[in-house]
Design a protein around this motif. Structure first.
Motif, PDB file in Angstrom:
ATOM      1  N   ALA A 176      52.102  29.553 -49.070  1.00 41.90           N
ATOM      2  CA  ALA A 176      53.454  29.006 -49.134  1.00 41.90           C
ATOM      3  C   ALA A 176      54.088  29.002 -47.745  1.00 41.90           C
ATOM      4  N   PHE A 177      53.736  30.020 -46.948  1.00 43.63           N
ATOM      5  CA  PHE A 177      54.220  30.086 -45.563  1.00 43.63           C
ATOM      6  C   PHE A 177      53.420  29.157 -44.658  1.00 43.63           C
ATOM      7  N   CYS A 178      52.118  29.117 -44.851  1.00 44.28           N
ATOM      8  CA  CYS A 178      51.207  28.424 -43.930  1.00 44.28           C
ATOM      9  C   CYS A 178      50.238  27.560 -44.734  1.00 44.28           C
ATOM     10  N   PRO A 179      50.684  26.396 -45.202  1.00 50.38           N
ATOM     11  CA  PRO A 179      49.857  25.567 -46.091  1.00 50.38           C
ATOM     12  C   PRO A 179      48.549  25.114 -45.439  1.00 50.38           C
ATOM     13  N   ILE A 214      49.723  25.298 -36.159  1.00 51.12           N
ATOM     14  CA  ILE A 214      50.622  24.161 -36.335  1.00 51.12           C
ATOM     15  C   ILE A 214      51.934  24.540 -37.016  1.00 51.12           C
ATOM     16  N   VAL A 215      51.882  25.436 -37.992  1.00 52.30           N
ATOM     17  CA  VAL A 215      53.064  25.748 -38.803  1.00 52.30           C
ATOM     18  C   VAL A 215      54.222  26.256 -37.934  1.00 52.30           C
ATOM     19  N   PRO A 216      55.453  25.842 -38.222  1.00 49.45           N
ATOM     20  CA  PRO A 216      56.606  26.418 -37.510  1.00 49.45           C
ATOM     21  C   PRO A 216      56.643  27.931 -37.686  1.00 49.45           C
ATOM     22  N   ASN A 217      57.002  28.644 -36.623  1.00 50.95           N
ATOM     23  CA  ASN A 217      56.963  30.101 -36.574  1.00 50.95           C
ATOM     24  C   ASN A 217      55.552  30.633 -36.811  1.00 50.95           C
ATOM     25  N   GLY A 238      52.898  19.386 -35.505  1.00 49.64           N
ATOM     26  CA  GLY A 238      52.014  19.141 -34.374  1.00 49.64           C
ATOM     27  C   GLY A 238      51.383  20.406 -33.835  1.00 49.64           C
ATOM     28  N   ILE A 239      50.323  20.218 -33.059  1.00 46.24           N
ATOM     29  CA  ILE A 239      49.585  21.317 -32.440  1.00 46.24           C
ATOM     30  C   ILE A 239      50.179  21.609 -31.066  1.00 46.24           C
TER      31      ILE A 239
END
Length: 262
Positions: free
Chosen positions: A12-15, A103-106, A132-133
């Motif tokens: 859920a945090f990092c799909p 990629i995920v924010p935070n 984005g990367i």
């Protein structure tokens, strides 16, 4: 609790869907239905990591780098295959979070920026709409050498490679960064008007191309991604406290960095 309960929270945090095309993410070994009491977070799964997990009676490993990245044709005993065989023999599940945590924010690249005081960041190269990367942002103006020492100290490195000709020591204001092996994205750093690009495993001829196009670089090595261990462990500890999970979280202490400098 079951492994799937923790993994559902993590995803859920990092799909996994954020991962780059062709990447290896998700469960690689074991079952999400297994009961877990001890979870270990690691950057790599090597022989030392597996021995550590066995000694610590670990049920689930969360790793950034997949132990199975290329296709395998057998599980016959050998130094490389024994890493996988020992995990299976001791019923240790392995879950991989690779470019999705970049990629995920935070996620990992934002954590790098926080540690290096890179502000006003945006992603370096779009991977899908809105994501984005890598990251690019601004720093307090300083020289290349001063910032190189900052990177070296921040990540406790024994050495850092500078991509420059002779003893050039320009003023740096805008910095791009991509954890792991990111020299493919140096043109994105140029497009974003970065003075400096930080990434690992920079190829010799790519370094020359960077300089020809006016971009300086620092190569702190791939292993700075070890920051993954502490940051992901902190996330899980927060979820554990909030959810009341009856698990222990271990940070891998086994060395997996194959490089050192004399």
């Amino acid at each position: 609790m079951k492994a799937r309960d923790l993994i559902a929270k993590y995803e859920a945090f990092c799909p996994p869907e954020l991962s780059m095309a062709g990447d290896v993410v998700g469960l690689q070994i074991g079952s999400l239905d297994k009961e877990i009491k001890r979870v270990m977070v690691t950057l790599d799964v090597r022989e030392g990591t597996v021995a550590e997990a066995i000694a610590g009676q670990v049920d689930l490993i969360i790793t950034k780098h997949a132990p199975i990245f290329k296709g395998i044709k057998d599980l016959v005993e050998s130094p490389q295959r024994n890493i996988l065989l020992d995990l299976v023999k001791h019923d240790i599940a392995v879950y991989v979070s690779h470019t999705n945590i970049d990629i995920v924010p935070n996620g990992l690249n934002d954590w790098f920026c926080q540690h290096l005081d890179i502000k006003e960041t945006k992603y370096l190269s779009e991977t899908q709409p809105g994501f984005g990367i890598g990251r690019v942002g601004t720093i307090e103006p300083t020289t290349l050498e001063n910032f190189a020492f900052k990177v070296k100290t921040t990540f406790n490195l024994d050495a850092i490679r500078l991509v420059r000709y002779n003893d050039e020591n320009p003023l740096i204001k805008r910095v791009a960064i991509c954890g792991g092996s990111g020299d493919d994205f140096y043109k994105a750093a140029l497009k974003e008007k970065a003075d400096l690009y930080i990434t690992g495993d920079i190829y010799y001829h790519t370094a020359q191309e960077m300089l020809t196009e006016g971009l300086y670089a620092l190569d702190p090595g791939h292993h700075i991604e070890v920051l993954f261990i502490d940051k992901v462990a902190q996330l899980i500890e927060g979820w554990k406290e909030f959810e009341g999970w009856p698990i222990s979280i271990l940070r891998s202490q086994a060395s997996s960095n194959p490089f050192s400098h004399l």
